[in-house]
Design an enzyme around this catalytic site. Structure first.
Site, PDB file in Angstrom:
ATOM      1  N   GLY A 113       0.819  -1.208   0.000  1.00  0.00           N
ATOM      2  CA  GLY A 113       0.000   0.000   0.000  1.00  0.00           C
ATOM      3  C   GLY A 113       0.848   1.251   0.000  1.00  0.00           C
ATOM      4  N   LYS A 114       0.204   2.356  -0.349  1.00  0.00           N
ATOM      5  CA  LYS A 114       0.897   3.642  -0.364  1.00  0.00           C
ATOM      6  C   LYS A 114      -0.040   4.702   0.166  1.00  0.00           C
ATOM      7  CE  LYS A 114       3.938   6.442  -3.251  1.00  0.00           C
ATOM      8  NZ  LYS A 114       4.555   6.595  -4.593  1.00  0.00           N
ATOM      9  N   GLY A 115       0.437   5.519   1.091  1.00  0.00           N
ATOM     10  CA  GLY A 115      -0.392   6.559   1.681  1.00  0.00           C
ATOM     11  C   GLY A 115       0.187   7.936   1.426  1.00  0.00           C
ATOM     12  N   SER A 116      -0.369   8.927   2.102  1.00  0.00           N
ATOM     13  CA  SER A 116       0.061  10.312   1.880  1.00  0.00           C
ATOM     14  C   SER A 116       1.456  10.573   2.436  1.00  0.00           C
ATOM     15  CB  SER A 116      -0.951  11.270   2.520  1.00  0.00           C
ATOM     16  OG  SER A 116      -1.165  10.948   3.874  1.00  0.00           O
ATOM     17  N   PHE A 117       1.882   9.792   3.430  1.00  0.00           N
ATOM     18  CA  PHE A 117       3.192  10.047   4.046  1.00  0.00           C
ATOM     19  C   PHE A 117       4.252   9.032   3.637  1.00  0.00           C
ATOM     20  CE2 PHE A 117       0.538  11.748   7.777  1.00  0.00           C
ATOM     21  CZ  PHE A 117       0.437  12.992   7.163  1.00  0.00           C
ATOM     22  N   GLY A 118       3.862   7.919   3.053  1.00  0.00           N
ATOM     23  CA  GLY A 118       4.839   6.893   2.740  1.00  0.00           C
ATOM     24  C   GLY A 118       4.164   5.648   2.217  1.00  0.00           C
ATOM     25  N   LYS A 119       4.717   4.488   2.547  1.00  0.00           N
ATOM     26  CA  LYS A 119       4.162   3.240   2.036  1.00  0.00           C
ATOM     27  C   LYS A 119       4.111   2.186   3.127  1.00  0.00           C
ATOM     28  CE  LYS A 119       8.718   2.009   0.168  1.00  0.00           C
ATOM     29  NZ  LYS A 119       9.490   1.647  -1.037  1.00  0.00           N
ATOM     30  N   VAL A 120       3.437   1.077   2.813  1.00  0.00           N
ATOM     31  CA  VAL A 120       3.312  -0.043   3.742  1.00  0.00           C
ATOM     32  C   VAL A 120       3.856  -1.291   3.051  1.00  0.00           C
ATOM     33  CG1 VAL A 120       1.754  -1.414   5.169  1.00  0.00           C
ATOM     34  CG2 VAL A 120       1.234   0.997   4.735  1.00  0.00           C
ATOM     35  N   LYS A 153     -14.908   3.767  11.356  1.00  0.00           N
ATOM     36  CA  LYS A 153     -15.593   3.705  10.053  1.00  0.00           C
ATOM     37  C   LYS A 153     -15.094   2.463   9.326  1.00  0.00           C
ATOM     38  CE  LYS A 153     -12.101   6.745   7.939  1.00  0.00           C
ATOM     39  NZ  LYS A 153     -11.862   8.026   7.238  1.00  0.00           N
ATOM     40  N   ASP A 182      -5.699   2.763  12.760  1.00  0.00           N
ATOM     41  CA  ASP A 182      -5.606   4.210  12.537  1.00  0.00           C
ATOM     42  C   ASP A 182      -5.971   5.036  13.768  1.00  0.00           C
ATOM     43  OD1 ASP A 182      -5.310   6.735  11.573  1.00  0.00           O
ATOM     44  OD2 ASP A 182      -6.555   6.464   9.800  1.00  0.00           O
ATOM     45  N   ASN A 228     -11.398   1.876   8.559  1.00  0.00           N
ATOM     46  CA  ASN A 228     -10.475   1.643   9.679  1.00  0.00           C
ATOM     47  C   ASN A 228     -10.753   0.339  10.416  1.00  0.00           C
ATOM     48  OD1 ASN A 228      -9.055   3.969   9.163  1.00  0.00           O
ATOM     49  ND2 ASN A 228     -10.276   5.227  10.545  1.00  0.00           N
ATOM     50  N   ASP A 246     -12.554   7.965  14.925  1.00  0.00           N
ATOM     51  CA  ASP A 246     -12.639   7.743  13.474  1.00  0.00           C
ATOM     52  C   ASP A 246     -13.017   6.292  13.171  1.00  0.00           C
ATOM     53  OD1 ASP A 246     -12.665   8.788  10.926  1.00  0.00           O
ATOM     54  OD2 ASP A 246     -10.511   8.560  10.589  1.00  0.00           O
ATOM     55  N   THR A 254     -14.602  11.697  10.476  1.00  0.00           N
ATOM     56  CA  THR A 254     -15.104  11.628   9.104  1.00  0.00           C
ATOM     57  C   THR A 254     -16.609  11.898   9.164  1.00  0.00           C
ATOM     58  OG1 THR A 254     -13.417   9.972   8.588  1.00  0.00           O
ATOM     59  CG2 THR A 254     -15.259  10.172   7.044  1.00  0.00           C
TER      60      THR A 254
END
Length: 210
Positions: free
Chosen positions: A30-37, A148, A164, A151, A146, A183
């Site tokens: 995976g890839k997020g806004s700050f980096g990757k998994v 949802k 999260d 998460n 959060d 959210t």
């Protein structure tokens, strides 16, 4: 390298800091806004984990440093079968790393988007497991804020795990929280009407679960 370990019993030499070099990177998931998994394997125990990379510069640019450290601080004190647990954290010059439970069943949002229809008994199980997770968080004075489908992660056996803790908060002495976070479609009404004299507490997580 700086290193940190959670309060849980370590499975390595207690005199040795765990670093990036203790893991073999298997593949990115995976890839997020700050980096990757990535999926990683700890070299000595052969145990599999998910490793999250968080780029320090991006965290600074987006004013997220405080949230990242707050999330780490909260997660280091937690261990529960229906949470995504943190096992190791460390950093190098460019990135911060969090090594957490590896869950390969996808998140609940993904399954709903695939039009998966869960049996009633399965939904009951999910609700019970999530309720146990929320009850545990409340016992540790934590509001997740959060809850949802995005998460809620599933493991390979079909059990759910809350993830999260980026906007989670700790409260003390029955104080209430007044800032808006979460959210919108899953936020309790009292979060929108919170003021300095009238805030909200653990009930907002139960609303989100409902």
């Amino acid at each position: 390298m700086g290193a940190n370990t959670s309060s849980k019993s370590p499975i390595y030499d207690e005199n040795e800091d765990v670093t990036f070099d203790h893991f073999e990177i298997l593949r990115a998931i995976g890839k997020g806004s700050f980096g990757k998994v990535c999926i990683v394997q700890k070299k000595d125990t052969k145990k599999m984990y998910a490793m999250k990379y968080m780029n320090k510069q991006k965290c600074v640019e987006r004013n997220e440093v405080r949230n990242v450290f707050k999330e780490l601080q909260i997660m280091q004190g937690l261990e529960h079968p229906f949470l995504v647990n943190l096992w190791y954290s460390f950093q190098d010059e460019e990135d911060m790393f969090m090594v957490v439970d590896l869950l390969l069943g996808g998140d609940l949002r993904y399954h709903l988007q695939q039009n998966v229809r869960f049996e009633e008994e399965t939904v009951k199980l999910f609700i019970c497991e999530l309720a146990l997770a929320l009850d545990y968080l409340q016992s540790r004075n934590i509001i997740h804020r959060d809850i949802k489908p995005d998460n809620v992660l599933l493991d390979e056996e079909g059990h759910v795990h809350v993830t999260d803790f980026n906007i989670a908060t700790v409260i003390t002495n029955d104080t209430q929280v007044t800032n808006i976070a979460g959210t919108k479609p899953y936020m309790a009404p009292e979060m929108f009407t919170a003021t300095k004299t009238s805030g909200y507490s653990y009930a907002v997580d139960w609303w989100s679960l409902g």
